[in-house]
Design an enzyme around this catalytic site. Structure first.
Site, PDB file in Angstrom:
ATOM      1  NE  ARG A 208     -18.313  53.198 -67.512  1.00 40.41           N
ATOM      2  CZ  ARG A 208     -17.268  53.453 -68.275  1.00 40.41           C
ATOM      3  NH1 ARG A 208     -16.084  53.551 -67.738  1.00 40.41           N
ATOM      4  NH2 ARG A 208     -17.396  53.586 -69.567  1.00 40.41           N
TER       5      ARG A 208
ATOM      6  CG  LEU B 112     -16.366  47.255 -66.381  1.00 45.24           C
ATOM      7  CD1 LEU B 112     -16.567  46.809 -67.821  1.00 45.24           C
ATOM      8  CD2 LEU B 112     -16.687  46.115 -65.433  1.00 45.24           C
TER       9      LEU B 112
ATOM     10  CE  LYS C 281     -20.240  36.883 -84.751  1.00 43.66           C
ATOM     11  NZ  LYS C 281     -21.208  37.958 -85.008  1.00 43.66           N
TER      12      LYS C 281
ATOM     13  CG  HIS D 173     -26.851  33.838 -82.409  1.00 42.30           C
ATOM     14  ND1 HIS D 173     -25.966  34.615 -83.091  1.00 42.30           N
ATOM     15  CD2 HIS D 173     -28.014  33.927 -83.096  1.00 42.30           C
ATOM     16  CE1 HIS D 173     -26.570  35.161 -84.138  1.00 42.30           C
ATOM     17  NE2 HIS D 173     -27.826  34.753 -84.169  1.00 42.30           N
TER      18      HIS D 173
ATOM     19  CE  LYS E 152     -29.977  31.778 -85.745  1.00 44.86           C
ATOM     20  NZ  LYS E 152     -31.074  32.704 -85.932  1.00 44.86           N
TER      21      LYS E 152
ATOM     22  CG  HIS F 185     -23.131  33.223 -87.388  1.00 44.74           C
ATOM     23  ND1 HIS F 185     -22.921  32.896 -86.071  1.00 44.74           N
ATOM     24  CD2 HIS F 185     -23.499  34.530 -87.374  1.00 44.74           C
ATOM     25  CE1 HIS F 185     -23.158  33.955 -85.304  1.00 44.74           C
ATOM     26  NE2 HIS F 185     -23.508  34.951 -86.082  1.00 44.74           N
TER      27      HIS F 185
HETATM   28  C1  BG6 Z   1     -24.870  38.294 -85.571  1.00 45.15           C
HETATM   29  C2  BG6 Z   1     -24.250  39.355 -86.434  1.00 45.15           C
HETATM   30  O1  BG6 Z   1     -23.894  37.423 -85.098  1.00 45.15           O
HETATM   31  O2  BG6 Z   1     -25.831  37.577 -86.327  1.00 45.15           O
HETATM   32  C3  BG6 Z   1     -25.309  40.287 -86.987  1.00 45.15           C
HETATM   33  O3  BG6 Z   1     -23.310  40.102 -85.673  1.00 45.15           O
HETATM   34  C4  BG6 Z   1     -26.394  39.494 -87.682  1.00 45.15           C
HETATM   35  O4  BG6 Z   1     -24.735  41.228 -87.869  1.00 45.15           O
HETATM   36  C5  BG6 Z   1     -26.904  38.372 -86.806  1.00 45.15           C
HETATM   37  O5  BG6 Z   1     -27.443  40.384 -88.002  1.00 45.15           O
HETATM   38  C6  BG6 Z   1     -27.853  37.463 -87.572  1.00 45.15           C
HETATM   39  O6  BG6 Z   1     -28.443  36.557 -86.677  1.00 45.15           O
HETATM   40  P1  BG6 Z   1     -29.907  35.994 -86.914  1.00 45.15           P
HETATM   41  O7  BG6 Z   1     -30.115  35.080 -85.750  1.00 45.15           O
HETATM   42  O8  BG6 Z   1     -30.832  37.157 -86.936  1.00 45.15           O
HETATM   43  O9  BG6 Z   1     -29.871  35.270 -88.234  1.00 45.15           O
END
Ligand code: BG6
Length: 489
Positions: free
Chosen positions: A47, A94, A147, A177, A181, A239
């Site tokens: 936007r 949006l 997330k 994510h 890794k 995670h």
């Molecule tokens: C994210 C969190 O999902 O993961 C962050 O929201 C965090 O707060 C990050 O810093 C850590 O990811 P990585 O890949 O740097 O270990």
């Protein structure tokens, strides 16, 4: 690597922090490595910026610094201009349904797979999905949700229900994510590509397991978001529980999307429910105060921008978890994460039981004599500790270790988590994305802790930035006759 899937990648939140730091750099790297179909396009939606030219300027200024450097430490100029040529832009509000017709027309100009990546706050997920459906863009499309997906089980269900009315589960890619890794992938290879560890990977041989994700960073520019989230929601619900399930799941039948996710789900459903009366024994929450990290003074959490001065948000969590199945019954799992800790490290420590009887003196009965340390980041390594005889007279045992440093074997080909995950979306591979039932099971398990902390009169335990968290975290392990790895002498 396939490059034949033509695509149009629509990026909502195109000027957001995540787009700037992760998504666009990952797409650039995939482009540079020749992993994207030549005609694939990126259509950014935002936007704040009016035109494509202005957007490209923003990309030049904000994204380029986050892009991997190659050769003489600079960005590959030819690749960069080729990448910019892929980027298109639409300026839409949006909140305006008519703007989505502009988007529809822009998307219609391209053939190929349609990916809609929602790098926006979760409150926009449902409105965007509905607006996409109103203009027919939910057909033949994949939707990627970042997330946090909700705030608790109820809000996450509300989002999943609403999105589920518009997209089929097979169209929905929920990002965690950590699953992208390289070292986490390697964990699967270690466990299921080798027969060596499998017979020992169970309660008979394992005494305890620790999983740590420690960060030196504080909340950075995200104080506002973080203060309404906390470490349990930000790191544990996703995670850490994902890592736990990969470490403990049964061998899957194959690596297809559902075989792996089914096995992870079984673990998440077997987590021993937490009795609210036990929470102070099995869960520690902390919040950092001012301190010193690697020689630099850093402020306390409560004075960070966007944080309420009387905040009770957890910036540190340590938990004792049990898994109620035959493989793991009775084995304690200690999970820990925190901001502003002494070091940045993510690792898994598997402590094996000592020998049942020692003919070689008390040393052989020491806890942790046999231990596998899987370091995920930084510097991916696997270290196996054993006892060996010290040279010389008598039978004196000393700890030695075997090291496996991956960068000695594989010098090239490492891929950032986001690059792998984005390519998986384009190629329709769901295995590394979180299925709805996994997410629900994880929320269900953390919820009693969230609820108890919400009403508890006790604030989080303070810890100085640059330490390993509150003393209560060490005390929790001491009750089980063990300690965190860095506390070993
Ligand atoms: C994210 C969190 O999902 O993961 C962050 O929201 C965090 O707060 C990050 O810093 C850590 O990811 P990585 O890949 O740097 O270990």
């Amino acid at each position: 690597m396939q490059t034949d899937s033509n695509f149009i990648f629509v990026l909502f939140g195109g000027t957001g922090d995540l787009s700037m730091r992760k998504i666009l750099p990952a797409l650039f790297e995939a482009h540079r490595a020749g992993m994207l179909a030549p005609t694939g396009k990126i259509l950014a939606v935002a936007r704040g910026v009016e035109t494509r030219a202005a957007y490209l300027e923003w990309v030049e200024e904000h994204v380029k610094p986050h892009v991997a450097k190659h050769g003489a430490g600079s960005v590959d100029a030819e690749a960069w201009s080729g990448f910019l040529a892929r980027v298109e832009y639409v300026h839409i509000d949006l909140g305006k349904p008519e703007d989505f017709r502009i988007l529809r027309d822009a998307v219609a100009e391209h053939d190929g797979i349609r990916v809609f990546y929602l790098a926006t706050g979760p409150s926009l997920f449902v409105p965007i999905c509905r607006a996409l459906a109103d203009v027919g863009l939910n057909q033949n499309a994949r939707i990627v949700l970042e997330k946090p997906l909700g705030y608790d089980l109820e809000s996450s269900n509300a989002i999943n229900d609403a999105v589920g009315e518009i997209f089929q589960e097979e169209q929905i890619y929920r990002i965690d994510h950590y699953l992208g890794k390289e070292p986490v992938q390697n964990l699967l290879a270690l466990r299921f590509g080798n027969a060596l560890f499998e017979p020992l990977w169970r309660r008979e041989w394992v005494e305890s397991i620790q999983i740590t994700i420690a960060e030196e960073l504080g909340v950075e520019a995200r104080g506002d978001f973080y203060d309404n989230t906390g470490a349990l929601r930000d790191m544990v619900q996703n995670h850490l529980l994902q890592l736990l399930s990969i470490v403990t799941m049964e061998p899957p039948h194959s690596m297809d999307s559902d075989s792996v996710r089914d096995e992870k789900l079984r673990v998440l459903r077997a987590l021993k429910p937490i009795d609210p009366r036990d929470i102070s024994r099995v869960a520690v929450r902390g919040q950092y105060h001012a301190g010193v990290i690697k020689g630099a003074s850093v402020p306390g959490y409560a004075t960070e921008k966007g944080v309420r001065p009387d905040s009770r948000t957890d910036t540190f969590v340590a938990l004792k978890v049990e898994i109620e199945n035959w493989r793991w019954a009775g084995v304690p799992f200690f999970l820990r994460t925190g901001k502003r800790l002494a070091d940045r490290v993510a690792e898994i420590v598997v402590n094996f039981r000592p020998v049942p009887h020692s003919a070689l003196g008390a040393n052989a009965l020491r806890a942790g004599a046999n231990r596998l340390v899987i370091r995920l980041q930084p510097n991916e390594t696997i270290r196996l500790y054993c006892l060996a005889k010290q040279p010389g007279e008598g039978m004196n045992l000393a700890s030695v270790h075997l090291d496996l440093a991956f960068d000695q074997f594989f010098r090239e080909g490492q891929m950032e988590a986001y690059q792998r995950l984005l390519l998986d979306v384009i190629h329709g591979r769901l295995a590394l994305f979180v299925r709805r039932d996994e997410q629900e099971a994880a929320w269900r398990w953390v919820e009693p802790i969230l609820n108890e902390w919400e009403v508890s009169p006790k604030p989080p335990k303070p810890y100085a930035a640059g330490t390993w968290g509150p003393a209560a975290s060490s005390a929790m392990l001491a009750q089980h006759g063990t300690c965190w790895l860095e506390e070993e002498n």
